[in-house]
Design an enzyme around this catalytic site. Structure first.
Site, mmCIF file in Angstrom:
data_model
loop_
_atom_site.group_PDB
_atom_site.id
_atom_site.type_symbol
_atom_site.label_atom_id
_atom_site.label_comp_id
_atom_site.label_asym_id
_atom_site.label_seq_id
_atom_site.Cartn_x
_atom_site.Cartn_y
_atom_site.Cartn_z
ATOM 1 N N TYR A 1 96.182 29.904 -1.132
ATOM 2 C CA TYR A 1 97.226 30.728 -0.522
ATOM 3 C C TYR A 1 98.488 30.661 -1.369
ATOM 4 C CZ TYR A 1 100.408 32.678 2.943
ATOM 5 O OH TYR A 1 101.330 33.477 3.591
ATOM 6 N N ASP B 1 101.439 26.639 -8.468
ATOM 7 C CA ASP B 1 102.146 26.960 -7.232
ATOM 8 C C ASP B 1 102.384 25.633 -6.522
ATOM 9 O OD1 ASP B 1 102.946 27.494 -4.698
ATOM 10 O OD2 ASP B 1 101.437 29.024 -4.275
ATOM 11 N N LYS C 1 109.513 25.644 0.294
ATOM 12 C CA LYS C 1 109.327 24.701 1.410
ATOM 13 C C LYS C 1 110.266 23.485 1.319
ATOM 14 C CE LYS C 1 104.755 26.154 2.893
ATOM 15 N NZ LYS C 1 104.483 26.502 4.244
HETATM 16 C C1 PLP Z 1 100.984 26.983 -1.742
HETATM 17 C C2 PLP Z 1 101.822 28.022 -1.074
HETATM 18 N N1 PLP Z 1 102.345 29.013 -1.802
HETATM 19 C C3 PLP Z 1 103.109 29.970 -1.264
HETATM 20 C C4 PLP Z 1 103.386 29.965 0.089
HETATM 21 C C5 PLP Z 1 104.239 31.026 0.695
HETATM 22 O O1 PLP Z 1 105.454 30.504 1.050
HETATM 23 P P1 PLP Z 1 106.387 31.245 2.114
HETATM 24 O O2 PLP Z 1 105.711 31.106 3.446
HETATM 25 O O3 PLP Z 1 107.680 30.513 2.018
HETATM 26 O O4 PLP Z 1 106.497 32.665 1.682
HETATM 27 C C6 PLP Z 1 102.866 28.947 0.899
HETATM 28 C C7 PLP Z 1 103.124 28.925 2.339
HETATM 29 O O5 PLP Z 1 102.512 28.218 3.103
HETATM 30 C C8 PLP Z 1 102.059 27.953 0.300
HETATM 31 O O6 PLP Z 1 101.532 26.960 1.028
#
Ligand code: PLP
Length: 460
Positions: free
Chosen positions: A153, A255, A283
């Site tokens: 994700y 990521d 986060k």
């Molecule tokens: C690994 C990862 N990347 C990107 C995101 C997306 O972040 P946001 O919810 O702040 O858009 C998340 C959200 O859970 C994530 O866990």
């Protein structure tokens, strides 16, 4: 549904009538009654009233030890004094100007100190920064395709929302998974530019490079797959990706929205000793405020300076989030804080392991940094498809049983994991473990009675 789960759900409904009513009212105006699909679950979600340090209260007055922590965005814990102080000051000085200010350089310095990047730009969410990272990688290589892993994700933009939770009937060859859109509205052209490979399977990755010669701009991945509980990279996997990127002229994007703050002081690249070309952060770097960042080498980030890739955003570097970010890096996520959370993480993980063993539950505990999860599988999962073979009702039994006893063990959904904050204490971990000890025998019994026939529910 087995009896023990039914009983836990009845208790949940008895304890949370105000949440039920609030959800019913919200359904009239808000799809699913929640602001993000991830916050919705049956029969209805807990509505929160407030939080302080490691605890929250719901609107019915129940208290919980919080290991959800906003889906892992709060390693600082709720209302960390350093964050509150920094934010309060900015509220009196002006929140947002759309003009450069000195905190930008300061936070960029903090980030470049911890992570292997030369330059940084900011945003407000994980979605935003992974989107920009993918675009920059495309511009840097003059290629259109992004390789991602099945089950990973990276947020909600068109490139990211592919093969996040594909269903078995759609997913295709395990070595060359289909690119499956995560819902409607994603253009076919966008899907065609996302190539999917299997996590922990370098053969599958190399095959994708060979099938798409000179077309793959970047691999984007979570160094630890945290959209399937918690799935660690097998030894050599990350280095193998680094080598393949070098061999085929693609960029490696980590990521680190989850791992950046929560795995270790220097994030996943430091922890695993593999250097990506770009990193994405969000986060927990914001201490509870919306803050994201992406960074890379000077030569890659110079594409922005040369006006070859566009990046902007009205709320970028708003002073409140930046103040929270600075306080978080300087006063919250210190080396001493990691020593504290490492100790708690070890205690929780080992405690769970001992209880699992004693209860006879077929499960294991996955753990990394401040994150961990009860994995209801007989053996370690290696990828998304392994993860789908879970007894979802057994997992729900675990989650509601913990909630009914005052422990929000993790966010709802069996693809998530617990987070420990710097404000959790030994006593919080003791309470968490004593509740799990109370719950585990019933879980083991239900698992034995239900047997393997109930295994196999796919993602949500
Ligand atoms: C690994 C990862 N990347 C990107 C995101 C997306 O972040 P946001 O919810 O702040 O858009 C998340 C959200 O859970 C994530 O866990």
């Amino acid at each position: 549904m087995h009896d023990a789960l039914q009983k836990e759900l009845a208790t949940y409904e008895k304890r949370t009538p105000k949440s039920a009513a609030a959800h019913k009212r919200a359904l009239e105006r808000i799809p699913l009654g929640v602001a993000s699909n991830y916050r919705h679950y049956e029969p209805y979600p807990i509505f929160v009233k407030d939080g302080k340090a490691a605890r929250i209260h719901d609107i019915d007055g129940n208290e919980y030890i919080d290991h959800n922590l906003c889906f892992g965005a709060l390693m600082a814990g709720h209302c960390h004094p350093a964050v509150v102080k920094a934010v309060k000051q900015k509220l009196d000085e002006g929140t947002t100007f759309g003009m450069p200010h000195e905190q930008e350089w300061e936070l960029a310095e903090e980030i470049c100190k911890r992570y292997p990047v030369d330059m940084v730009r900011f945003g407000s969410s994980g979605t935003e920064v992974t989107m920009h990272a993918c675009r920059i990688a495309r511009a840097a290589t003059n290629r259109d395709k992004i390789l991602k892993f099945e089950g990973s994700y990276h947020g909600l933009h068109d490139t990211a929302l592919v093969s996040v939770k594909p269903k078995e009937e759609d997913w295709g060859d395990p070595e060359a998974p289909n690119s499956v859109p995560g819902g409607g509205g994603i253009p076919k052209a966008a899907i065609a530019n996302v190539v999917v490979a299997a996590f922990n399977n370098l053969k599958s990755v190399e095959r994708r490079f060979k099938e798409n010669p000179d077309q793959i701009a970047a691999i984007i991945l979570e160094p630890i797959l945290m959209n399937v509980g918690l799935c660690l990279p097998q030894p050599g996997f990350l280095q193998g990706l680094r080598d393949l990127c070098d061999k085929y002229g693609a960029l490696l994007i980590f990521d680190e929205v989850k791992t950046g703050a929560k795995l270790a002081w220097g994030g996943a690249s430091d922890f695993f000793g593999v250097k990506p070309d770009m990193i994405c952060l969000a986060k927990s770097i914001g201490g509870g405020l919306p803050l994201g960042a992406f960074g890379a080498s000077r030569s890659v980030m110079d594409l922005i300076a040369q006006h070859k890739v566009f990046h902007g955003g009205t709320y970028n570097t708003n002073r409140v989030a930046m103040a929270a970010g600075l306080a978080t890096f300087r006063e919250v996520l210190t080396r001493e804080a990691y020593a504290h959370t490492d100790k708690l993480s070890k205690k929780l993980t080992e405690g769970y392991r001992a209880i699992v063993k004693k209860s006879g539950l077929q499960a294991y505990i996955a753990s990394a940094g401040v994150n961990g999860a009860l994995m209801l599988y007989p053996q370690e999962i290696k990828n998304y498809r392994d993860w789908t073979k879970i007894d979802v009702d057994l997992w729900r039994h675990y989650w509601f049983a913990m909630v009914n006893r005052g422990v929000l063990a993790q966010p709802y959904w069996w693809d998530e994991q617990w987070t420990i904050s710097v404000q959790h204490t030994d006593a919080d971990i003791d309470k968490h473990l004593s509740v799990f000890e109370e719950v585990a025998p019933a879980l083991a019994q239900a698992q034995q009675q239900r047997g393997a026939a109930f295994v196999g529910a796919a993602g949500h």
